[in-house]
Design a protein around this motif. Sequence first.
Motif, PDB file in Angstrom:
ATOM      1  N   ASP A   5       0.838  -1.193   0.000  1.00  0.00           N
ATOM      2  CA  ASP A   5       0.000   0.000   0.000  1.00  0.00           C
ATOM      3  C   ASP A   5       0.872   1.242   0.000  1.00  0.00           C
ATOM      4  O   ASP A   5       2.005   1.236   0.479  1.00  0.00           O
ATOM      5  N   LYS A  25     -13.697  13.267  -0.147  1.00  0.00           N
ATOM      6  CA  LYS A  25     -14.370  12.029   0.265  1.00  0.00           C
ATOM      7  C   LYS A  25     -15.842  12.313   0.594  1.00  0.00           C
ATOM      8  O   LYS A  25     -16.314  12.124   1.711  1.00  0.00           O
ATOM      9  N   ARG A  47      -7.886   3.125  -6.519  1.00  0.00           N
ATOM     10  CA  ARG A  47      -7.917   1.978  -5.614  1.00  0.00           C
ATOM     11  C   ARG A  47      -8.824   2.205  -4.407  1.00  0.00           C
ATOM     12  O   ARG A  47      -9.532   1.306  -3.970  1.00  0.00           O
ATOM     13  N   LYS A  48      -8.797   3.430  -3.854  1.00  0.00           N
ATOM     14  CA  LYS A  48      -9.571   3.701  -2.643  1.00  0.00           C
ATOM     15  C   LYS A  48     -10.741   4.655  -2.879  1.00  0.00           C
ATOM     16  O   LYS A  48     -11.503   4.920  -1.950  1.00  0.00           O
ATOM     17  N   LYS A  58     -14.335   5.882  -3.800  1.00  0.00           N
ATOM     18  CA  LYS A  58     -15.641   5.226  -3.722  1.00  0.00           C
ATOM     19  C   LYS A  58     -16.679   6.040  -4.495  1.00  0.00           C
ATOM     20  O   LYS A  58     -16.529   7.250  -4.677  1.00  0.00           O
TER      21      LYS A  58
END
Length: 567
Positions: free
Chosen positions: A442, A494, A472-473, A475
């Motif tokens: 990571d 986010k 990858r992270k 959303k």
Amino acid sequence: MNKVPIQIMDLTTLKAVVFELNQEIVPSRFENAQQIDSHTIQLGFRTLEKLKWIEISWLAETPRIVSIPPPKRYGEKSTLAKQLKNLLINLALVEIAQTGFERIVRFKLSSRPGKEIEKELIVELMGRHSNILLINRTGKIITLGKQIKNSQSRLRPIGTGDIYTSPPPLKGLVPDYFESFNSWKENICLVPSSFKNSLKNTYQGISPALTLQIASNDYKDAINIINQSVKSIELDTWEAIYKKWKEWLLDLKNNNYTISFEGPTDFKVWGQRKSKANNPKIGNSLSIYYSNKIVERKINSIREKLKQDLGNSKDHEMRKLEEQELLIQSISEYLTMQKKANNLLTLQSPTKKQIIEAQRLFKEAKRKKRSRESILNRVKFYKKKISEIENCELFLDSLMYGVNEANENKLDSIIELKEEVEEYICIKKNSPKFKSNRKKEDSSIIKEIQSPSGLKIQIGSNNRQNEFISLRKGKKGDLWFHAQETPGSHVVLKSSNGLFDDKDIELAADIASFFSRARGNKLTPIIMVPIENLQRISGSLPGTVRHRGGKVLWGKAERAAKYFPHN
């Protein structure tokens, strides 16, 4: 501002640490050792309360003995660590000795307190001559940090099996608290020179840091004084220095040590009165100081090397691009050749010679056209490489701006960037080819701040971090920001974690502007895209994406600057 790059552990600091260690780990039982690099060993001693660790380094630039918090397990299988564990296991540390103004410390170990000394771990903190040695009761060297060959030192070669001999005695007078002002001043003025040189050459135990500390509490004043000739210093200045000199010697005599990070040097361990309310441990404070300084040095070293490598690579690609653009200019006449050939063939009665010439012109024009397409592809390739290099240059510059990040995190980020540059930009001939399916750990800790609504705003510090936060992270519901048509970091709001408003959007756009090549502009066009509309471009650097749709906003880098102080 740092007065010197790294303040060495001088005689005064060493005495303070030894005094503190004698109180903390004597007596104790040796329990563990691990070598974290070629010049640093960590030793664990079991006291009645807990296992306490010290770190000993014989690195020329930062030789030291400091207390450290329990370290991660690392380097237990090094030869020196295994030797120390086997030779010292179950022995008790009964004394830590340092005498006079020598920078030599002896850790004395026996089977238990009151018994004969069986082993001594000797630490010599003397700049480039620093070393660590383990001797037995007869004085024979059992193991040591570094061997000193005859070719390196005719005066004092040292190796395993030799009988330990102390370094040559110190030159100069021994500082004496009871020496009168006139005698002290007269000794320093015997040889006309600058104050710093005269003091160092006259008395033992004098370091550059101590010279500054006794000269003045203000750095600029201290620098001015120590560089003056001893013949030109005023009497009142001499008297003020002598007063500080006496304070220093009295604190040494009474073991009155308290660390302070104010004054003309990075730190000072004498001259302050102890306070029960605020009396930090000297060894622990020095451990943090040296750890930060060493990491800073590594960061600066990597940064300078990366800057040079990227600059050289960019120059190389620019030369290649210029060559191709010159070729484009030289073959751009193929349209003229085609037109000339057409004119010959459209004549009412072209001769055989004219037909042959027209065919030749068509053939040459066709060849030039094919060459032009090939060259245009190469131009596109070199422009893409230059853009990738400029992106890495931007990341390197952006590492100077932090959000109270720990130095270790900055080091991780710049090492990641270094690896990217070596894999994609400055590929070495002997380096293995990059495999896109190889496993990667990571990413390092991501730079992030809180939006006005309390949502996280993440900023990529290199290509891998860009990919990590975006692909990858990321959303569904998160928003992605990037400076339009210019190199820059990926910025992710986010918004999948909660409700957001216009202030959050504005700040994310400002941050995307700040971490882009357009940082100096008053306004920067920023593209905002729902993160689910991003798609990775295969065959490109990590974090290279295309997007569907999006909205253009205007970011102001100056509004984001207050969140990211320059380091």
